[in-house]
Design a protein around this motif. Structure first.
Motif, PDB file in Angstrom:
ATOM      1  N   UNK A 341       2.587  -9.037 -20.901  1.00 29.18           N
ATOM      2  CA  UNK A 341       3.204  -8.740 -22.190  1.00 29.18           C
ATOM      3  C   UNK A 341       2.956  -7.302 -22.634  1.00 29.18           C
ATOM      4  N   UNK A 342       1.748  -6.803 -22.403  1.00 20.22           N
ATOM      5  CA  UNK A 342       1.385  -5.487 -22.936  1.00 20.22           C
ATOM      6  C   UNK A 342       1.899  -4.348 -22.068  1.00 20.22           C
ATOM      7  N   UNK A 343       1.661  -4.403 -20.769  1.00 14.37           N
ATOM      8  CA  UNK A 343       2.012  -3.284 -19.885  1.00 14.37           C
ATOM      9  C   UNK A 343       3.385  -3.427 -19.250  1.00 14.37           C
ATOM     10  N   UNK A 344       3.991  -4.612 -19.346  1.00 17.04           N
ATOM     11  CA  UNK A 344       5.318  -4.907 -18.781  1.00 17.04           C
ATOM     12  C   UNK A 344       5.339  -4.835 -17.255  1.00 17.04           C
ATOM     13  N   UNK A 345       4.194  -4.896 -16.603  1.00 16.73           N
ATOM     14  CA  UNK A 345       4.162  -4.912 -15.139  1.00 16.73           C
ATOM     15  C   UNK A 345       4.323  -6.340 -14.631  1.00 16.73           C
ATOM     16  N   UNK A 346       4.942  -6.464 -13.453  1.00 16.30           N
ATOM     17  CA  UNK A 346       5.153  -7.774 -12.826  1.00 16.30           C
ATOM     18  C   UNK A 346       3.960  -8.138 -11.947  1.00 16.30           C
ATOM     19  N   UNK A 347       3.657  -9.454 -11.875  1.00 16.39           N
ATOM     20  CA  UNK A 347       2.677  -9.937 -10.909  1.00 16.39           C
ATOM     21  C   UNK A 347       3.293  -9.792  -9.525  1.00 16.39           C
ATOM     22  N   UNK A 348       2.599  -9.083  -8.635  1.00 14.29           N
ATOM     23  CA  UNK A 348       3.192  -8.611  -7.380  1.00 14.29           C
ATOM     24  C   UNK A 348       2.183  -8.799  -6.247  1.00 14.29           C
ATOM     25  N   UNK A 349       2.676  -8.976  -5.054  1.00 15.62           N
ATOM     26  CA  UNK A 349       1.796  -8.989  -3.884  1.00 15.62           C
ATOM     27  C   UNK A 349       2.569  -8.461  -2.673  1.00 15.62           C
ATOM     28  N   UNK A 350       1.835  -7.959  -1.711  1.00 12.92           N
ATOM     29  CA  UNK A 350       2.433  -7.452  -0.459  1.00 12.92           C
ATOM     30  C   UNK A 350       1.412  -7.627   0.666  1.00 12.92           C
ATOM     31  N   UNK A 367      -8.932  -9.229   1.434  1.00 13.09           N
ATOM     32  CA  UNK A 367      -7.808 -10.140   1.331  1.00 13.09           C
ATOM     33  C   UNK A 367      -6.516  -9.405   0.997  1.00 13.09           C
ATOM     34  N   UNK A 368      -5.428 -10.152   0.931  1.00 15.27           N
ATOM     35  CA  UNK A 368      -4.121  -9.567   0.612  1.00 15.27           C
ATOM     36  C   UNK A 368      -4.127  -9.058  -0.830  1.00 15.27           C
ATOM     37  N   UNK A 369      -3.552  -7.870  -0.999  1.00 19.96           N
ATOM     38  CA  UNK A 369      -3.549  -7.248  -2.322  1.00 19.96           C
ATOM     39  C   UNK A 369      -2.637  -7.999  -3.286  1.00 19.96           C
ATOM     40  N   UNK A 370      -3.139  -8.222  -4.489  1.00 22.03           N
ATOM     41  CA  UNK A 370      -2.340  -8.714  -5.613  1.00 22.03           C
ATOM     42  C   UNK A 370      -2.390  -7.619  -6.677  1.00 22.03           C
ATOM     43  N   UNK A 382       7.310 -15.812  -7.366  1.00 21.72           N
ATOM     44  CA  UNK A 382       6.252 -16.801  -7.147  1.00 21.72           C
ATOM     45  C   UNK A 382       6.825 -18.184  -7.429  1.00 21.72           C
ATOM     46  N   UNK A 383       6.472 -19.135  -6.588  1.00 20.46           N
ATOM     47  CA  UNK A 383       6.928 -20.513  -6.773  1.00 20.46           C
ATOM     48  C   UNK A 383       5.843 -21.316  -7.498  1.00 20.46           C
ATOM     49  N   UNK A 384       6.283 -22.071  -8.523  1.00 29.29           N
ATOM     50  CA  UNK A 384       5.334 -22.890  -9.284  1.00 29.29           C
ATOM     51  C   UNK A 384       5.189 -24.233  -8.592  1.00 29.29           C
ATOM     52  N   UNK A 385       3.941 -24.564  -8.230  1.00 28.61           N
ATOM     53  CA  UNK A 385       3.677 -25.830  -7.535  1.00 28.61           C
ATOM     54  C   UNK A 385       2.683 -26.662  -8.334  1.00 28.61           C
ATOM     55  N   UNK A 386       2.789 -27.989  -8.253  1.00 26.56           N
ATOM     56  CA  UNK A 386       1.833 -28.843  -8.968  1.00 26.56           C
ATOM     57  C   UNK A 386       0.482 -28.856  -8.263  1.00 26.56           C
ATOM     58  N   UNK A 509      -4.931  -9.204 -24.605  1.00 24.64           N
ATOM     59  CA  UNK A 509      -4.223  -8.530 -23.510  1.00 24.64           C
ATOM     60  C   UNK A 509      -4.165  -9.378 -22.242  1.00 24.64           C
ATOM     61  N   UNK A 510      -4.616 -10.632 -22.317  1.00 21.64           N
ATOM     62  CA  UNK A 510      -4.514 -11.542 -21.164  1.00 21.64           C
ATOM     63  C   UNK A 510      -3.175 -12.271 -21.115  1.00 21.64           C
ATOM     64  N   UNK A 511      -2.264 -11.943 -22.014  1.00 25.65           N
ATOM     65  CA  UNK A 511      -1.052 -12.749 -22.175  1.00 25.65           C
ATOM     66  C   UNK A 511       0.062 -12.282 -21.233  1.00 25.65           C
ATOM     67  N   UNK A 512       0.749 -13.262 -20.632  1.00 22.78           N
ATOM     68  CA  UNK A 512       1.872 -13.043 -19.723  1.00 22.78           C
ATOM     69  C   UNK A 512       3.059 -13.884 -20.191  1.00 22.78           C
ATOM     70  N   UNK A 513       4.210 -13.634 -19.600  1.00 18.35           N
ATOM     71  CA  UNK A 513       5.374 -14.485 -19.835  1.00 18.35           C
ATOM     72  C   UNK A 513       6.255 -14.465 -18.594  1.00 18.35           C
ATOM     73  N   UNK A 514       7.120 -15.452 -18.504  1.00 18.94           N
ATOM     74  CA  UNK A 514       8.056 -15.529 -17.368  1.00 18.94           C
ATOM     75  C   UNK A 514       9.307 -14.751 -17.738  1.00 18.94           C
ATOM     76  N   UNK A 515       9.625 -13.752 -16.919  1.00 15.69           N
ATOM     77  CA  UNK A 515      10.769 -12.890 -17.222  1.00 15.69           C
ATOM     78  C   UNK A 515      12.077 -13.493 -16.696  1.00 15.69           C
ATOM     79  N   UNK A 516      12.056 -14.040 -15.486  1.00 12.61           N
ATOM     80  CA  UNK A 516      13.266 -14.598 -14.874  1.00 12.61           C
ATOM     81  C   UNK A 516      12.922 -15.832 -14.060  1.00 12.61           C
ATOM     82  N   UNK A 517      13.968 -16.603 -13.767  1.00 11.84           N
ATOM     83  CA  UNK A 517      13.858 -17.737 -12.828  1.00 11.84           C
ATOM     84  C   UNK A 517      14.878 -17.481 -11.715  1.00 11.84           C
ATOM     85  N   UNK A 518      14.546 -16.673 -10.689  1.00 10.23           N
ATOM     86  CA  UNK A 518      15.525 -16.283  -9.666  1.00 10.23           C
ATOM     87  C   UNK A 518      16.131 -17.457  -8.900  1.00 10.23           C
TER      88      UNK A 518
END
Length: 779
Positions: A341-350, A367-370, A382-386, A509-518
């Motif tokens: 929410x604050x920085x507008x950056x996406x959760x990303x990995x490669x 480990x793999x960078x996040x 990212x896929x949401x899984x139960x 500043x821990x707050x996030x939101x879902x921007x899209x559902x591709x």
């Protein structure tokens, strides 16, 4: 004044022996009353001086107010806010609404529709058809009225005419006060309201011998209203509350004294005094303060640039809200993009890994960078899984809800988000975020892939929605919250943002939101938009949410600014602010106080502190260097002005946010009051001691009658002329003349930098760089 040894026989002043008859008492009483009326009515010189000073104040504030015809400095903010008000578009600012509402009111008066948004310094007002002179006229008016208010404070406090002229002249011919009041800025409103608060309190204090009368209540309530205007303009107005509040506390402490001169007050009567002050100076200001926020919310009813600072619940109260219109419920197995929410950056990995060792020698998990990535990219999916798999024949249609334990699978690398007890790259106390392959995620690392979804403000098991559900992602085993910040990682992470686990879960500043559902197709039933009603939110809930946001972002203003300065620099005018420049004409507006006036005022403050120290030391040694009446006036009146200076200046040393020279303006006004008062003290002969309390003078003749409020029945404030008793004020007038000559000279020398014209040659600019001021066009 000669020093007197304590304990000696007091000298009896002539003319104070008690009359022998009631007729004599009555005659003397009437004579004193008549002399007071005569002295007050004959103060034509004060009235003439007030008229002249007021006229000059309007001339200096309004002259050339149409120049420059471009956006200057912080007009980009406060002009923009006025436009948003007029368009009823919601915005966010760290200041309360009162001062900005005044600008909007001025725009409404002249028929302005708010079409111009003051985007850049230097944008033309003429080309964009903006009534900027009307906007600037408001602070110019308030700035001009501040000068006679300072004069009235001195007059009402019983100071001589030269003292009143010096105090008001230091503000009248000050380049900083002029410069700040000729532009679309809030400080003119702040300083004027502060000065009116002091004046109203002085008038209220003069009514202390007639408590609970009409005028007593009038000035008490006017003090409260003025205080509400101060704090409703900027939160530094709390320093004015501190000033008045300290004086009121001392006043109440005196009323509680059983040995007070006016006689002891009963506790119920003292409680009445306390309740009246509590109502007039706390309750009334707070109600007015809340009123302006109510107006703020009522006017701003459309979605706008301030949406992102507020909760989804708040945003749903605004019309045309994109978040409300486009939010979609999220089901398990949806592919989503998560945005901070604050920085507008996406959760990303490669696929790239964390390095074995960081620069400080700490070891990573490799480990793999996040990371956080500012642009939309498939590596953000990212896929949401139960947490526990659904039956194979019942996989679809399960809505994700607040409080659920979920897992996030990075689609491109087919790995699962994980946090563990390994230090993050930049924060040794925070946990690293990485991903692991399916085998490990379903094996011994299963628990480390579980995250709790906590939706902010959710009631029970609320649906998880895109855009509108602001949430914290809490790592279930270790209870850390996914977090990011603005400092980029080194080259090994391609300068992307760090993602880590924050142990301070409550941090906003821990707050996030879902921007899209591709993964959601355009023809999906969930994609269909339904008309949504604007929701209602209680006023106090909106108010407290906005207050939290204001204080959080106010404290976050810690980044550097090329023209910021430190409080220690302000009294000596060591640094100014470049407001505006024009290369073609070599014109510039450089915000700077009148160095001569500020140096004189700062020196006088030091002299005051020295006199207080010397007086206290002499009293310790049993030497009376001041008579009781002079000492009382010195501490109670001049001391009150000094308290106002200290209360408006010293707290800035405790602040970690950006600070600028204009923050000193209220304190400078208080220093001007101290200067005028102390000049009278230094260059004055010992005044004739006239009793303020007629009843004290007539004690034992007609009885010590008291009024209902607990004070003596007849009190009057002795005018300065009567108090001087005909003593020569030649030395005082001479000192005032020298001070004002120097101040006017400094004001005139720096005028081109205050008014932005005429343009100066390089040599002329260099001559004005007294303390190395960073002026433009010096070459």
């Amino acid at each position: 004044m000669s020093a007197r040894q304590k304990g000696g026989q007091p000298t009896k002043k002539p003319g104070t022996s008690p009359p022998n008859s009631a007729d004599t008492v009555k005659d003397e009483f009437q004579a004193i009353q008549q002399s007071a009326k005569t002295a007050i009515s004959s103060e034509w010189d004060y009235k003439l001086a007030l008229f002249i000073i007021t006229a000059i104040a309007f001339i200096t504030r309004f002259w050339g107010i149409n120049h420059p015809n471009e956006v200057v400095f912080d007009e980009v903010h406060f002009g923009k806010f006025a436009s948003y008000y007029l368009q009823r578009t919601y915005f966010f600012d760290v200041h309360p609404p009162f001062g900005k509402l005044l600008f909007a009111l001025m725009g409404w008066f002249v028929g302005y529709d708010g079409h111009f948004h003051f985007d850049n310094i230097g944008d033309s007002y003429i080309k964009n058809n903006v009534p900027y002179v009307a906007f600037r006229a408001l602070p110019a008016l308030l700035g001009a009225l501040t000068v006679p208010t300072v004069f009235l404070i001195m007059w009402e406090s019983g100071y001589t005419l030269p003292a009143a002229i010096v105090a008001s002249g230091l503000v009248l011919f000050d380049n900083a006060h002029i410069g700040q009041t000729r532009l679309i800025l809030l400080d003119a409103t702040l300083v004027f309201a502060m000065s009116v608060s002091v004046l109203s309190y002085v008038r209220f204090y003069k009514m202390r011998h007639d408590p609970f009368g009409r005028k007593w209540w009038k000035w008490l309530l006017l003090t409260g209203v003025a205080l509400s205007c101060v704090i409703s303009t900027k939160y530094v107005g709390v320093f004015t509350f501190l000033t008045i509040g300290s004086a009121v506390a001392l006043d109440l402490w005196g009323l509680l004294d059983i040995n007070r001169k006016g006689g002891a007050l009963s506790l119920p009567l003292f409680g009445k005094h306390f309740a009246a002050r509590l109502t007039g100076l706390i309750v009334v200001p707070f109600m007015f303060y809340l009123f302006w926020f109510q107006v703020h919310f009522a006017v701003l009813n459309r979605s706008g640039p301030g949406n992102d600072f507020m909760s989804p619940e708040f945003q749903e109260t605004l019309s045309d809200n994109i978040m409300t219109a486009n939010s979609i419920g999220i089901d398990y197995f949806d592919s989503i993009t998560l945005r901070h929410k604050e920085t507008k950056t996406y959760l990303h990995s490669h696929p790239d890994k964390y390095p074995l060792r960081y620069e400080d020698g700490r070891v990573s998990s490799q480990g793999q960078q996040v990371t956080g990535y500012p642009f939309n990219d498939t590596n953000n999916h990212w896929q949401v899984l139960p947490a526990k798999p659904f039956p194979e024949d019942n996989l679809s249609g399960h809505r994700v809800k607040s409080g659920d334990l979920i897992r996030l699978r990075h689609i491109v690398t087919d790995s699962y988000l994980l946090s563990h007890d390994v230090a993050s790259p930049y924060y040794p106390t925070n946990q690293e975020f990485t991903t692991v392959a399916l085998e490990q995620a379903d094996g011994d690392r299963y628990n480390d892939t579980l995250f709790e979804l906590r939706i902010e403000g959710a009631k029970g098991k609320s649906d998880f929605k895109s855009l509108s559900s602001h949430f914290k992602l809490i790592h279930n085993p270790t209870k850390v919250a996914m977090w990011t910040h603005t400092k980029p990682l080194p080259e090994w992470a391609f300068k992307q943002a760090e993602i880590n686990g924050n142990k301070n879960v409550q941090q906003t500043s821990n707050i996030w939101y879902v921007d899209e559902i591709p993964s959601l197709s355009a023809d999906s039933e969930r994609s269909k938009k339904e008309p949504r009603k604007i929701k209602h939110m209680p006023f106090l809930k909106k108010y407290f949410e906005l207050q939290r946001a204001i204080f959080y972002h106010n404290n976050a203003l810690t980044s550097s600014h090329p023209y910021s300065s430190q409080p220690i620099q302000w009294p000596f005018v060591l640094r100014g602010i470049s407001f505006w420049t024009q290369n073609d004409t070599r014109q510039q507006i450089y915000f700077l106080g009148n160095p001569v006036g500020w140096w004189i005022a700062s020196s006088i403050l030091a002299v005051f502190a020295g006199i207080v120290g010397a007086d206290q030391l002499s009293q310790r040694r049993g030497i009376d260097s001041l008579d009781e009446r002079t000492r009382s006036r010195f501490y109670n009146s001049t001391g009150f002005f000094f308290l106002a200076w200290a209360a408006h200046y010293l707290p800035f040393y405790l602040m970690g946010r950006q600070l600028f020279l204009h923050h000193y303006l209220p304190a400078h006004l208080a220093s001007a009051l101290v200067t005028g008062a102390l000049l009278e003290f230094i260059f004055n002969l010992d005044p004739v001691a006239l009793e303020e309390n007629v009843d004290a003078k007539l004690a034992g003749k007609v009885g010590n009658s008291t009024k209902k409020g607990g004070g003596p029945g007849t009190k009057r404030v002795v005018p300065a002329k009567e108090r001087m008793g005909g003593n020569s004020m030649l030395a005082l007038w001479g000192a005032a003349g020298v001070v004002m000559t120097l101040v006017i000279g400094g004001w005139y020398f720096f005028l081109p930098l205050t008014y932005g014209k005429p343009g100066l040659s390089a040599a002329e600019v260099v001559r004005r760089k007294w303390l190395g001021y960073d002026l433009h066009f010096a070459k």
